[in-house]
Structure formats: structure tokens, C-alpha cells
Design a protein around this motif. Structure first.
Motif, PDB file in Angstrom:
ATOM      1  N   VAL A 123      71.899  64.793  -3.772  1.00 68.10           N
ATOM      2  CA  VAL A 123      70.458  64.468  -3.395  1.00 68.10           C
ATOM      3  C   VAL A 123      70.447  62.914  -3.605  1.00 68.10           C
ATOM      4  O   VAL A 123      70.836  62.384  -4.800  1.00 68.10           O
ATOM      5  N   ALA A 124      70.551  62.102  -2.462  1.00 66.96           N
ATOM      6  CA  ALA A 124      70.682  60.725  -2.486  1.00 66.96           C
ATOM      7  C   ALA A 124      69.338  60.147  -3.251  1.00 66.96           C
ATOM      8  O   ALA A 124      68.218  60.566  -2.920  1.00 66.96           O
ATOM      9  N   THR A 125      69.689  59.153  -4.075  1.00 71.39           N
ATOM     10  CA  THR A 125      68.678  58.382  -4.719  1.00 71.39           C
ATOM     11  C   THR A 125      67.399  58.296  -3.951  1.00 71.39           C
ATOM     12  O   THR A 125      66.177  58.370  -4.380  1.00 71.39           O
ATOM     13  N   MET A 126      67.897  57.371  -2.975  1.00 71.21           N
ATOM     14  CA  MET A 126      66.609  56.815  -2.157  1.00 71.21           C
ATOM     15  C   MET A 126      65.820  58.209  -1.272  1.00 71.21           C
ATOM     16  O   MET A 126      64.464  58.148  -1.705  1.00 71.21           O
ATOM     17  N   ASN A 127      66.433  59.206  -1.045  1.00 67.80           N
ATOM     18  CA  ASN A 127      65.575  60.198  -0.545  1.00 67.80           C
ATOM     19  C   ASN A 127      64.793  60.885  -1.850  1.00 67.80           C
ATOM     20  O   ASN A 127      63.713  61.189  -1.656  1.00 67.80           O
ATOM     21  N   PHE A 128      65.436  61.029  -3.091  1.00 65.81           N
ATOM     22  CA  PHE A 128      64.811  61.483  -4.227  1.00 65.81           C
ATOM     23  C   PHE A 128      63.544  60.781  -4.614  1.00 65.81           C
ATOM     24  O   PHE A 128      62.324  61.077  -4.847  1.00 65.81           O
ATOM     25  N   LEU A 129      63.624  59.645  -4.439  1.00 64.57           N
ATOM     26  CA  LEU A 129      62.524  58.359  -4.820  1.00 64.57           C
ATOM     27  C   LEU A 129      61.294  58.519  -3.981  1.00 64.57           C
ATOM     28  O   LEU A 129      60.317  58.764  -4.502  1.00 64.57           O
ATOM     29  N   ARG A 130      61.778  58.660  -2.670  1.00 67.50           N
ATOM     30  CA  ARG A 130      60.628  58.879  -1.708  1.00 67.50           C
ATOM     31  C   ARG A 130      59.903  60.149  -1.726  1.00 67.50           C
ATOM     32  O   ARG A 130      58.858  60.217  -1.739  1.00 67.50           O
ATOM     33  N   THR A 131      60.760  61.264  -1.856  1.00 62.55           N
ATOM     34  CA  THR A 131      60.202  62.655  -1.943  1.00 62.55           C
ATOM     35  C   THR A 131      59.179  62.568  -3.079  1.00 62.55           C
ATOM     36  O   THR A 131      58.157  63.091  -3.154  1.00 62.55           O
ATOM     37  N   ALA A 132      59.897  62.170  -4.546  1.00 67.50           N
ATOM     38  CA  ALA A 132      58.977  62.229  -5.722  1.00 67.50           C
ATOM     39  C   ALA A 132      57.569  61.491  -5.650  1.00 67.50           C
ATOM     40  O   ALA A 132      56.601  61.746  -5.836  1.00 67.50           O
ATOM     41  N   LEU A 133      57.816  60.259  -4.799  1.00 67.27           N
ATOM     42  CA  LEU A 133      56.714  59.406  -4.961  1.00 67.27           C
ATOM     43  C   LEU A 133      55.657  59.952  -4.100  1.00 67.27           C
ATOM     44  O   LEU A 133      54.626  59.961  -4.361  1.00 67.27           O
ATOM     45  N   ASN A 134      56.074  60.416  -2.911  1.00 67.40           N
ATOM     46  CA  ASN A 134      55.274  61.066  -1.939  1.00 67.40           C
ATOM     47  C   ASN A 134      54.615  62.274  -2.346  1.00 67.40           C
ATOM     48  O   ASN A 134      53.215  62.654  -1.975  1.00 67.40           O
TER      49      ASN A 134
ATOM     50  N   ARG B 276      47.765  63.694  -5.615  1.00 68.79           N
ATOM     51  CA  ARG B 276      46.549  62.840  -5.747  1.00 68.79           C
ATOM     52  C   ARG B 276      45.529  62.685  -4.820  1.00 68.79           C
ATOM     53  O   ARG B 276      44.274  61.937  -4.666  1.00 68.79           O
ATOM     54  N   GLY B 277      46.048  63.148  -3.499  1.00 73.21           N
ATOM     55  CA  GLY B 277      45.049  63.132  -2.243  1.00 73.21           C
ATOM     56  C   GLY B 277      45.203  61.463  -1.649  1.00 73.21           C
ATOM     57  O   GLY B 277      44.274  61.141  -0.853  1.00 73.21           O
ATOM     58  N   GLU B 278      46.155  60.823  -1.808  1.00 77.39           N
ATOM     59  CA  GLU B 278      46.360  59.851  -1.517  1.00 77.39           C
ATOM     60  C   GLU B 278      47.464  59.804  -0.194  1.00 77.39           C
ATOM     61  O   GLU B 278      48.060  60.785   0.083  1.00 77.39           O
ATOM     62  N   ASP B 279      47.554  58.748   0.729  1.00 79.47           N
ATOM     63  CA  ASP B 279      48.348  58.705   1.811  1.00 79.47           C
ATOM     64  C   ASP B 279      49.754  58.487   1.540  1.00 79.47           C
ATOM     65  O   ASP B 279      50.090  57.843   0.330  1.00 79.47           O
ATOM     66  N   GLU B 280      50.660  59.073   2.238  1.00 78.34           N
ATOM     67  CA  GLU B 280      52.069  58.740   1.847  1.00 78.34           C
ATOM     68  C   GLU B 280      52.559  57.271   1.970  1.00 78.34           C
ATOM     69  O   GLU B 280      51.829  56.915   2.845  1.00 78.34           O
ATOM     70  N   PHE B 281      53.338  56.697   1.200  1.00 75.42           N
ATOM     71  CA  PHE B 281      53.822  55.511   1.390  1.00 75.42           C
ATOM     72  C   PHE B 281      54.219  55.180   2.746  1.00 75.42           C
ATOM     73  O   PHE B 281      55.103  55.906   3.184  1.00 75.42           O
ATOM     74  N   SER B 282      54.293  54.163   3.200  1.00 77.19           N
ATOM     75  CA  SER B 282      54.967  53.791   4.655  1.00 77.19           C
ATOM     76  C   SER B 282      56.616  53.447   4.427  1.00 77.19           C
ATOM     77  O   SER B 282      56.754  52.799   3.226  1.00 77.19           O
ATOM     78  N   THR B 283      57.163  53.685   5.275  1.00 73.44           N
ATOM     79  CA  THR B 283      58.513  53.478   5.123  1.00 73.44           C
ATOM     80  C   THR B 283      58.905  51.984   4.796  1.00 73.44           C
ATOM     81  O   THR B 283      59.687  51.823   3.628  1.00 73.44           O
ATOM     82  N   PRO B 284      58.231  50.980   5.356  1.00 70.23           N
ATOM     83  CA  PRO B 284      58.563  49.619   5.300  1.00 70.23           C
ATOM     84  C   PRO B 284      57.900  49.161   3.919  1.00 70.23           C
ATOM     85  O   PRO B 284      58.869  48.553   2.972  1.00 70.23           O
ATOM     86  N   ASP B 285      56.882  49.693   3.402  1.00 66.18           N
ATOM     87  CA  ASP B 285      56.409  49.506   1.971  1.00 66.18           C
ATOM     88  C   ASP B 285      57.082  49.953   0.976  1.00 66.18           C
ATOM     89  O   ASP B 285      57.520  49.376  -0.308  1.00 66.18           O
ATOM     90  N   PHE B 286      57.711  51.306   1.254  1.00 58.80           N
ATOM     91  CA  PHE B 286      58.618  51.971   0.213  1.00 58.80           C
ATOM     92  C   PHE B 286      59.845  51.120  -0.108  1.00 58.80           C
ATOM     93  O   PHE B 286      60.363  50.961  -1.069  1.00 58.80           O
ATOM     94  N   LEU B 287      60.326  50.828   1.151  1.00 55.96           N
ATOM     95  CA  LEU B 287      61.641  50.097   0.909  1.00 55.96           C
ATOM     96  C   LEU B 287      61.597  48.728   0.398  1.00 55.96           C
ATOM     97  O   LEU B 287      62.510  48.295  -0.195  1.00 55.96           O
ATOM     98  N   ARG B 288      60.308  48.146   0.683  1.00 57.06           N
ATOM     99  CA  ARG B 288      60.127  46.554   0.055  1.00 57.06           C
ATOM    100  C   ARG B 288      60.264  46.701  -1.158  1.00 57.06           C
ATOM    101  O   ARG B 288      60.844  45.943  -2.207  1.00 57.06           O
ATOM    102  N   LYS B 289      59.257  47.802  -1.787  1.00 60.63           N
ATOM    103  CA  LYS B 289      59.236  47.946  -3.070  1.00 60.63           C
ATOM    104  C   LYS B 289      60.464  48.364  -3.693  1.00 60.63           C
ATOM    105  O   LYS B 289      60.873  47.910  -4.822  1.00 60.63           O
TER     106      LYS B 289
END
Lengths: 250, 434
Positions: free
Chosen positions: A95-106, A112-125
Motif C-alpha cells: 500500500v503506497a504511502t501516498m495512496n494511503f494518505l489520500r484514501t484516508a484523508l478523503n 464529514r460530508g466535505e468534498d474530497e481534496f483536489s489532487t493539486p491541493d493534496f500534493l502541495r500539502k
């Protein structure tokens, strides 16, 4: 305002009672340290707050932002803002760390009923936080914690803390297995996350960690209860005199 | 229509299966004689059962019971469904060869668009002249039945030195319910060539059908071949496939099988390393649920020295699914410096799922390195808790760990596009669980 209220909590593991009526209140923005000898129930408390299976709560309650935490599954707790930094973060090959982080965050945002993080925002962060924690980008491409040193694993926990922005962070023996330099980097990462909106519970055997993450309140645990609470000077006192004096009090 | 019943344990023997189909089976009079002989072999053996060692875990008499009659030719509606299925399952850029209920469908295929280095005929065409393709060395009831009943197939011949950039995709489509399809194909790969063959098995509206497929593959020296099978049959179908592969010298042969459907499936592969310096990578994933039964049986025969074989198999089993892996590695007396390893792991998502692993090493040479390993177990609770504590709901946490588990086999597929295609199939299987 109270963020976390643990009230007269009694917990069993298999047939043995580990927590015998523990009470603890953590207000918003405060840093609490929980100290105590091996077997005093520190890690049990952190596991029960996070929802790890295998613990039976026989009495008492845990309120988080006024809600009954014990009614929630671990993922619901995470989405509500509870974060446990593991004493021993597991390795998850494949399970690649990046994939894990994005899956967990989203997953948390979705709950919480929030929109998923956009890819550029996620990567920047991720880039921004990993840089400040001295986590090389190629580490993020590897399996979660696979082949990471002790220090790298703990930095990865802090990275997640920074990404998920929880309101309660429980740091379970963050100093275990870390040398002094690794400890400083991880602690600096934690300190950067201090905020009036975020509370932390720092669980540790040793006063050393509290030189880096300075607490507002120090609790001493012994035999499944909080036996003494005080200011940060209590930690120094413990370092000098040891836990023995509290064993009898419990 | 007569319902044909194969010889069963109770001793019933009805040959309607063959006699009712014989008029529709292609071939010269010589071919007909070979078919009759093969059918007699099948009748003598009957459907394989648990007392036959090779079929111990896949008792077709118990699991299947009877062989269904040969499928009738598809009508217009069935061909329309087949055309839709082709669109849904075609791999980008691949040259498609489509068999509908075991019969080549020229209109749905790209036979005319095949590279000039690729010779193509149908089995039907070759059987007008010669019965050679119906003969195999191995005697086994389902293989004999296939020889007797094979209606069609593709016969591919890839020229020496051909460098095929696009995969050739053989798509088997079932449109006929409660009927059997028998296909037999041949793939001959010339010296120093490079090719990718994909075989896809899917249903287009058909239920409770049976497939008996056979493929004869030969790979000449210095070639680099990927052969990928995707068995995504209807949940109540039966698919039994036999593959015979002969590999020359200095070949890289990369085989992958994925089973994501069928009530009962068996892939039996007989792979012979017949030339020195070759590397065989044979891998697979079974994703099974409900009462599905999936069997992968591989016999890897190191007939010459200095070859490497690697086998990585993963099974993910939900509900009461049953996965079987039988891996035999034979090292012939002359096959010194053989390096053969297989590793198979099963992930049990339910207490009632079952995994059987039967590794067999038959080593007759003294300077070899061979090994095998097998594990079966549940998902690791500590990993699940970590993921849940980070906000992943139970099923999503499981899905991430299952993907990682099967990824160890899927990552053996070298081609990026095909690997992504296979990952997509696995992801859809996991989504259906959630």
C-alpha cells in the motif's frame, strides 16, 4: 471548553481489569502529559480512546466534543478528529504511502460530508509538510512504513497528523525507539501543530520528551488510575524521585 | 433436445452428447475418427473425480455432475449481445479474435487487421485437412472430451523476429444458457519474436453454461512472450481449460491467470521448459466468493538445464469459496542448475472459506535450487485497525489490504496497460463486496 472527558472508566482485557475508574478532562488547546510506569494502563487508555478491538469497557464513559465516543467505530472517531499516533506504527507492504494518505484523508472528509481534496491541493500539502518533517519524497512512494527506521515511522505519524488536522492527538510513547535527533525532529513537527483548537495527550515513561513538547498539565497514572495531576514541574519531580511513591497511593 | 449425461459414479453412460453433436463438428473423415477415439477415451474415464489424484480437490462428478449439450449456433440477438460484450471487455489497442460459444465470429474480430507477421486460421479450417491439433500427449478425461467436441478455435502463427506492439486478445463469449462450448486453439511463436496474448472469458447474458477450452502454445528460442488469461465468467458457469506450453531456449515467458467468476473453474497448465536459459514466470490471482470453486493446477517440467521458473499465486476467498492450487515442479535428470520456486498464499475473508495447496517437487537432478511455500490466513487485525484509526471504514480498509495482497502477483505483469487493466478487474470485484 472540555474536548475530551473520560469519566470513571473501567476497562477489561480478557478477564483482567486494567483501568479501574479513570477520570481525565482535556480542554480545547491544552497539552496533557500522562506518565506512569509500565503496566499502569497508559497505552490501554490510548487504545480505548481510538477504538482498538479487544478492550471491554465495563463502566464509565468517554465524551468527545460532548458525544459518546464509545458508540463510534474507529473510522468514525478519526473523522470526528481523534488521532492516535501509534507507539509502533505498522508496516503495510503493497500500500503506497501516498495512496494511503489520500484514501484516508478523503474517507475522513467524506464521512464529514466535505468534498474530497483536489489532487493539486493534496500534493502541495503533502510536499509542504513532508519537507518540514524531513521526509524524502521517495519514502512516500514506498509501502506504508515499509523499511522505515523508527524515526521515519514516527515522522510519518506526525505527517498524518498534519494532513488530517485532528482536534485531539494522542501520542503513545512517541519517544520509544528514537535517538535524540530523531526525537527532536518529531517533536518539532508536533509543536508546529500546536493550536488553540487542538489538544494533545502525550503518553510517555520519561520526562525527556516533555523537554521538547512542553505540557500544560501532567498526570501520573498508576495501577489503572490517575493518582496525581499537576503542572509541568510534576514531570521533573517524577524524574528525580521515580514512580515508587505513587504505587502505594494507587 | 436430449440432455446428455456423462458417465457418473453410478455407472450411467450416455453418449448422446457426442452423437447429437457429431453432425455439427467440423473436420475431414480422418478427423471424425480421431474425435470418436477421443470420445471413447472420455467415456472410458468419465468425468474426473476425487479418487483421481490430479483431481482430488476438484471432483467434477460432484461439482458439475453432467456435461451439457453442445451450444446451438448463436442467433442475431445473441450476436448483438456478444458484440456489446466485446466492446466492454476489449483491451485498448488489442487485435481481437472472438469466439462466440466456441465458434469463431469473423464479424466481431480483427483478423484482417492482424500484423503481417501473424498468420491466422480457424481451427475449423485446419481440421478440413488434418487432425493434428486434436492430439495431445497427456491423457485426461476433459482433454479427451475437448478433442472429441472442439468446434472451433484460433490458430495463430507468429513469424520469426516479429515484434508485435499490440496485444492479440482472444475473447471467449458465452451467449447460450445451459449449453457447452468446446474450443481449441494453437499459438505458435517464432524465433526472436515478441508478443502479448490475452484471453478473456466473459458471458453475454448466458447463465449456467460450460466451457471446455484447450490451448497449445509453442515458443521458439529467444522470444519474449506475455500470456494473460482473464476468467470472468458468469457466477453459475463452469470453465475447465487445459494449456500445453512448450518453451524453447533463452525465452522469457510471462504467464498470468486471473479468475473472478464461475461456479467451478479449473486451469490446468502443462508447461515444459525444453530449451536452456529460459525464464518462466507463472502467476495468478483467484478472487472467489459465495460457493465458487477455483482450481489452478500447474505442472512445470524442467526438461533441460539452466532454466528459472517462478510461480506466485494469490487467492482471496470470501463466504464459502474454495480455492485450489496444485503446483508440481519436475526437474529431469539432466536439468542441472534448475532454479524453480513457487509461493502461494491464500487470504480467507470468512471462516467458511477453504484453500487447498498442494505443492509437489519431483527432482531427479542433484545440482538444483527448488523451493515452495504456502500460507493461508485472515487479514492482519493490527493492519486493519491502523487503517480504520486513520478513517477508513471496515470494507475500505479490507479492500486496500486485499489490493496489496493480490498486487504481489499482479505486479509480475510487465506491461503497464495490461497491469492496470487487471488491477481494474480486481478493484471492481472488491467494489462489489462493499
Amino acid at each position: 471548553m472540555a474536548l475530551l472527558e473520560v469519566k470513571d472508566l473501567k476497562v477489561r482485557v480478557e478477564e483482567r481489569e486494567i483501568l479501574h475508574g479513570l477520570t481525565l478532562t482535556v480542554n480545547e488547546g491544552e497539552i496533557h502529559a500522562i506518565m506512569g510506569p509500565n503496566g499502569s494502563g497508559k497505552s490501554t487508555l490510548s487504545h480505548v480512546i481510538a477504538g482498538k478491538p479487544g478492550y471491554e469497557v465495563t463502566d464509565g464513559q468517554i465524551l468527545f466534543k460532548g458525544e459518546d465516543l464509545l458508540e463510534m467505530s474507529p473510522d468514525e472517531r478519526a473523522a470526528k478528529g481523534v488521532f492516535l499516533a501509534f507507539q509502533y506504527p505498522v508496516e503495510i507492504p503493497g500500500v503506497a504511502t501516498m495512496n494511503f494518505l489520500r484514501t484516508a484523508l478523503n474517507a475522513q472528509r467524506k464521512a464529514r460530508g466535505e468534498d474530497e481534496f483536489s489532487t493539486p491541493d493534496f500534493l502541495r500539502k503533502v510536499r509542504e509538510v513532508s519537507k518540514s518533517l524531513n521526509i524524502p519524497q521517495d519514502m512516500l512512494k514506498r509501502g506504508v512504513n515499509v523499511g522505515f527506521s523508527g524515526g521515519e515511522k514516527k515522522r510519518n505519524e506526525v505527517l498524518q497528523m498534519a494532513l488530517f488536522e485532528p482536534s485531539l492527538c494522542i501520542l503513545d510513547e512517541m519517544d520509544s525507539g528514537l535517538d535524540i535527533d530523531a526525537l527532536r525532529i518529531a517533536a518539532d513537527g508536533v509543536n508546529a501543530l500546536r493550536s488553540p483548537k487542538r489538544s494533545m495527550v502525550v503518553i510517555t515513561h520519561y520526562q525527556r520528551l516533555l523537554n521538547y513538547i512542553v505540557p500544560d498539565v501532567v498526570h501520573v497514572m498508576s495501577k489503572g488510575r490517575v493518582v496525581k495531576s499537576g503542572g509541568k514541574e510534576l514531570a521533573l519531580e517524577l524524574e528525580a524521585s521515580g514512580y515508587a511513591q505513587f504505587e502505594d497511593a494507587a | 433436445m436430449n440432455v446428455a449425461v456423462a458417465k457418473t459414479g453410478k455407472g450411467r453412460a450416455v453418449s448422446d452428447l457426442f452423437t447429437s453433436a457429431e453432425g455439427r463438428l467440423p473436420g475431414s473423415p480422418g478427423v471424425t475418427a480421431v474425435r470418436r477415439e477421443a470420445f471413447e477415451t472420455y467415456e472410458r474415464l468419465g468425468l474426473p473425480h476425487r479418487r483421481i489424484e490430479e483431481w482430488k480437490y476438484t471432483d467434477l462428478r460432484a461439482l458439475v455432475g453432467e456435461v451439457l449439450p453442445l451450444a446451438a449456433a448463436p442467433d442475431a440477438a445473441a450476436l448483438k449481445r456478444a458484440a456489446d460484450a466485446v466492446k466492454a471487455h476489449a483491451i485498448d489497442g488489442a487485435r481481437k479474435l472472438v469466439l462466440v460459444d466456441g465458434v469463431f465470429a469473423a464479424d466481431l474480430s480483427d483478423a484482417k487487421a492482424l500484423a503481417v507477421e501473424v498468420g491466422f486460421k480457424t481451427l475449423r479450417e485446419t481440421l478440413e485437412k488434418d487432425a493434428g491439433l486434436l492430439k495431445t500427449a497427456t491423457v485426461d478425461a476433459v482433454i479427451a472430451l475437448n478433442a472429441a467436441m472442439a468446434t472451433d478455435g484460433v490458430v495463430l502463427s507468429i513469424a520469426d523476429g516479429a515484434q508485435l506492439s499490440a496485444p492479440i486478445q482472444i475473447i471467449h463469449i458465452a451467449t447460450a444458457a445451459s449449453a457447452s462450448a468446446f474450443s481449441r486453439s494453437q499459438v505458435t511463436i517464432g524465433k526472436g519474436s515478441r508478443a502479448t496474448i490475452v484471453e478473456t472469458f466473459v458471458a453475454a447474458g448466458a447463465t449456467a453454461y460450460q466451457i471446455n477450452d484447450a490451448v497449445l502454445v509453442s515458443v521458439a528460442d529467444d522470444s519474449d512472450v506475455a500470456y494473460i488469461r482473464l476468467m470472468d465468467d458468469a457466477p453459475d458457469a463452469v470453465n475447465v481449460t487445459s494449456q500445453f506450453v512448450t518453451i524453447g531456449a533463452n525465452v522469457k515467458y510471462n504467464f498470468f491467470n486471473m479468475t473472478t467468476g464461475a461456479a467451478v473453474s479449473r486451469l490446468q497448465g502443462f508447461i515444459t521448459l525444453a530449451g536452456e536459459g529460459s525464464e518462466l514466470s507463472a502467476n495468478g490471482v483467484n478472487l472467489l466468493k459465495k460457493t465458487e470453486h477455483g482450481d489452478t493446477t500447474l505442472v512445470v517440467d524442467h526438461a533441460v538445464p539452466n532454466c528459472v521458473s517462478r510461480e506466485v499465486f494469490r487467492a482471496v476467498l470470501d463466504d464459502r469459496a474454495h480455492s485450489v492450487f496444485q503446483g508440481r515442479i519436475i526437474v529431469r535428470p539432466d536439468a542441472q542448475k534448475t532454479d524453480g520456486k513457487m509461493m502461494t498464499r491464500a487470504l480467507l475473508l470468512s471462516d467458511e472459506a477453504e484453500a487447498d495447496n498442494k505443492p509437489e517437487l519431483e527432482i531427479f537432478a542433484d545440482d538444483v535450487s527448488c523451493g515452495h511455500g504456502a500460507t493461508a490466513g485472515a487479514l492482519d487485525d493490527s493492519l486493519l485497525f491502523y487503517l480504520k484509526a486513520r478513517g477508513l471504514p471496515e470494507k475500505q480498509a479490507q479492500a486496500l489490504l486485499i489490493q496489496a495482497f493480490v498486487g504481489e502477483a499482479i505486479e509480475q505483469i510487465a506491461d503497464d496497460g495490461l497491469r492496470e487493466h487487471v488491477i481494474g478487474i480486481a478493484e471492481r470485484w472488491l467494489e462489489r463486496r462493499q
